[in-house]
Write an enzyme that holds these catalytic residues in place. Structure first.
Site, PDB file in Angstrom:
ATOM      1  CB  CYS A 249       1.610 -18.987   2.757  1.00  0.00           C
ATOM      2  SG  CYS A 249       0.884 -17.499   2.030  1.00  0.00           S
TER       3      CYS A 249
ATOM      4  CD  GLU B 152      -6.293   9.716  -2.439  1.00  0.00           C
ATOM      5  OE1 GLU B 152      -5.060   9.575  -2.364  1.00  0.00           O
ATOM      6  OE2 GLU B 152      -7.094   9.239  -1.611  1.00  0.00           O
TER       7      GLU B 152
ATOM      8  CB  CYS C 175      -6.919  -0.103   7.686  1.00  0.00           C
ATOM      9  SG  CYS C 175      -5.598   1.030   7.225  1.00  0.00           S
TER      10      CYS C 175
ATOM     11  CE1 TYR D  25      -4.506  10.763   4.396  1.00  0.00           C
ATOM     12  CE2 TYR D  25      -6.289  11.301   5.920  1.00  0.00           C
ATOM     13  CZ  TYR D  25      -4.951  11.322   5.594  1.00  0.00           C
ATOM     14  OH  TYR D  25      -4.047  11.897   6.454  1.00  0.00           O
TER      15      TYR D  25
ATOM     16  CG  ASP E  51     -10.898   4.975   4.753  1.00  0.00           C
ATOM     17  OD1 ASP E  51     -10.149   4.367   5.538  1.00  0.00           O
ATOM     18  OD2 ASP E  51     -11.488   4.423   3.805  1.00  0.00           O
TER      19      ASP E  51
END
Length: 456
Positions: free
Chosen positions: A77, A336, A411, A315, A384
């Protein structure tokens, strides 16, 4: 060395994609499936001038940190790159990754980093945490309809009965949809010929509310005998929203722009802390609710709001961080580029009774300058961004606004480090960094950091 050679190597480190790294006479070899401490035989799959790739042929002496992956298809996977590594060592790897990127790319001095970096915030349970999953539907080699995930870097579906990162109920939902397809001879989508009807199944779950959403992505306008399928799905406790996502384009983008609600609400609701959020099929919402609560509380702590501050949240998505901040700030302005997300954000502000949050559609680097005169200088800016980080034009705009504090939620620690370097060179200093493990068993890691304006 050449392709298909088998070599003996000891794995010493982990690469950014989760592969083991060993060296043969100072020639780095990236070995999929290798764990630091493993002594293995590796088969060479590709060689380049300064490094090569291989796969594990035989484990001669396993690492003390190697464990048996709980998922039987973890290797083919490829979604869980670190499942064979103990969770404790996964956290060590992620902490090291953030620190290494800030040092190497961000040029943050080691003594400063030692002072400002906190230990990673791990998960109590690193399985069953995902509240969202999108399963491609297709046929296996025997011609049976299956749901699963694409194998790494391919469009070959690996059948997955029960992904251990997702909810147990996902399996029941998928089985009901596949049974309906088999009964009524409904074809799964074939991307080569651009034929067939059912492309993907998107499943979302409200961790705090117990609400379920199913959105079936179709290469058409409707599903045959849909009333029968609805009857099967609504028998699942907590089912709240069933929709069709129309996607007739020959594309690898999962969701279509047209959403047709065929049963229930257009959204489900979930809670982060004391706040409620409406989540539509197209809305961005963090997949790990429990860790998100920890992440947002860190961002709120770093913002250090006393009740008189103006805050810009860039964001902002559906307003999750914005509304967290609005609980303590005088006014929060969210920006956004996705119009639907801004509509969600405005509705979420109403739901939570927060009148001190306003939202704007557009690029942050364009919206900010246009509203500086109207709203005045902000004391705090929160960003973010997606994995690519902030555009330099946005960083320049932020610096020109001269906020006291910048809270950066990331992230991707590599692009975070690049942006930290820019901000440090333009009047700001790194004050605190905390990695947060949002994605157990994978190489990905979230991070939140605080930067403050240097005194001149």
């Amino acid at each position: 060395m050449k392709k298909n050679d088998v070599v003996k190597v000891t794995i010493e480190d982990i690469g950014i994609n989760g592969e083991g790294i060993g060296k043969i006479q100072n020639y780095p070899l990236f070995v999929k499936g290798g764990i630091p401490g493993d002594e293995i035989l590796a088969r060479i799959t590709k060689t380049k001038k300064t490094y090569g790739y291989g796969r594990v042929e035989e484990i001669l002496h396993p690492s003390p940190d190697r464990i048996e992956p709980p998922c039987p298809i973890a290797e083919p996977c490829g979604g869980c790159q670190l499942q064979a590594l103990s969770y404790e060592k996964q956290l060590t790897f992620k902490e090291k990754t953030v620190k290494g990127n800030l040092e190497r790319i961000g040029k943050v001095p080691s003594p400063l980093l030692e002072k400002v970096m906190n230990p990673i915030v791990g998960m109590e349970e690193p399985f069953r945490y995902r509240n969202k999953a999108a399963y491609p539907i297709g046929r296996n080699r025997d011609g049976r309809i299956v749901a699963g995930f694409y194998a790494g870097r391919t469009h070959q579906i690996i059948p997955v009965d029960d992904c251990l990162l997702g909810k147990k109920e996902n399996k029941t939902i998928l089985n009901k949809i596949i049974s309906h397809m088999e009964k009524h001879q409904i074809e799964p989508y074939d991307e080569v010929g651009h034929r067939g009807l059912i492309r993907h199944v998107l499943i979302r779950y409200g961790e705090k509310t117990g609400e379920w959403m199913v959105s079936i992505v179709i290469n058409g306008n409707t599903i045959p005998k849909k009333e029968e399928l609805i009857e099967a799905l609504v028998g699942i406790q907590g089912m709240t929203s069933i929709s069709l996502s129309v996607n007739k384009k020959n594309t690898n983008v999962i969701m279509g722009n047209e959403i047709i609600t065929i049963w229930g609400q257009e959204y489900i609701t979930d809670k982060i802390g004391d706040l409620s959020f409406q989540i539509s099929p197209l809305a961005f919402y963090q997949v790990n609710q429990k860790q998100t609560e920890k992440l947002y509380n860190l961002a709120l702590t770093y913002a250090d709001l006393k009740g008189k501050e103006k805050v810009w949240d860039l964001y902002c998505g559906i307003g999750t961080i914005s509304l967290f901040l609005a609980q303590k700030a005088e006014m929060v302005y969210g920006v956004e580029v996705v119009p639907e997300a801004i509509e969600n954000a405005k509705e979420n502000a109403k739901i939570n009774g927060l009148a001190n949050a306003r939202f704007y559609v557009g690029k942050a680097e364009e919206v900010l300058p246009a509203h500086i005169k109207e709203h005045g200088r902000a004391e705090v800016i929160v960003v973010d961004p997606p994995r690519k980080g902030c555009a330099e034009s946005l960083l320049e705009t932020m610096v020109n606004m001269e906020p006291e504090r910048i809270v950066y939620v990331s992230c991707d620690s590599a692009t975070l480090a690049r942006d930290v370097k820019y901000l440090r060179e333009n009047g700001y200093e790194l004050r605190e960094v905390t990695p947060v493990d949002q994605f157990g068993m994978t190489v990905h890691v979230e991070c939140v950091c605080l930067m403050t304006r240097k005194e001149t």
